[in-house]
Design a protein around this motif. Structure first.
Motif: not given
Length: 192
Positions: A51-52, A60-61, A84-88
């Motif tokens: 997933a990561v 990001s899109n 990881e600073g992931l927002k998606n």
């Protein structure tokens, strides 16, 4: 819980650095030829091993639905998202046969190392068809039964890729192809 499901209490085993040697995510994801902006369902996402990096590839899109039936696994993914600073990535607590995802939203439906655990694979394939876009693909990665068991489930739990190819063909998927990948795995892909 079914007897073949990997126990969340042993999740740290999924983070073993040796896993990067025998099943590098970069190799698997390169084979899937994903693009920025795509939407992926990682079903049976575990600790986020795929997933990561999926989220990093689609950018990001894009969007990754990390679906797992065990809340403890989703906690691992949530922690990795923060680190990881992931927002998606959207974590989803659900079974593979009933993901609760919107219909016709995914470009790719991925199950990695869980196909042998699933009790009703026909229902899972119906769910995959429901959430995939008309141009979507399914990818099933699992353990080879014809190699010595160094890691992974017992050999008698494993399924040959030919059986999965048959399941996909019988469920109406097209362009089914398979390949061995990593040291102990196979990857079967098909189009809607």
């Amino acid at each position: 819980m079914n007897e073949k499901r990997f126990p969340a209490s042993q999740a740290q085993r999924l983070e073993d650095p040796e896993r990067l040697v025998w099943l590098p995510p970069t190799v698997v994801l390169a084979a899937l030829a994903l693009k920025s902006g795509q939407t992926v369902a990682d079903v049976g996402a575990g600790t986020g091993y795929f997933a990561v990096p999926l989220a990093q590839i689609v950018g990001s899109n894009g969007l990754v639905y990390a679906v797992d039936a065990q809340e403890q696994m989703l906690e691992w993914i949530s922690a990795k998202m923060v680190k990881e600073g992931l927002k998606n990535i959207i974590v989803v607590h659900a079974e593979a046969s009933s993901t609760t995802l919107p219909a016709a939203v995914c470009d790719l439906y991925l199950t990695a190392n869980v196909w042998h655990e699933l009790e009703d694979r026909e229902a899972v394939l119906l769910e995959a068809k429901r959430v995939l876009k008309p141009t979507g693909r399914i990818a099933i990665l699992d353990w080879r039964p014809d190699v010595e068991r160094i890691a992974g489930p017992p050999t008698d739990h494993r399924i040959a890729s030919a059986g999965v190819e048959t399941e996909l063909n019988e469920s109406g998927f097209g362009n089914v192809k398979s390949t061995n990948i990593g040291l102990y795995s196979w990857l079967v892909e098909a189009d809607m």
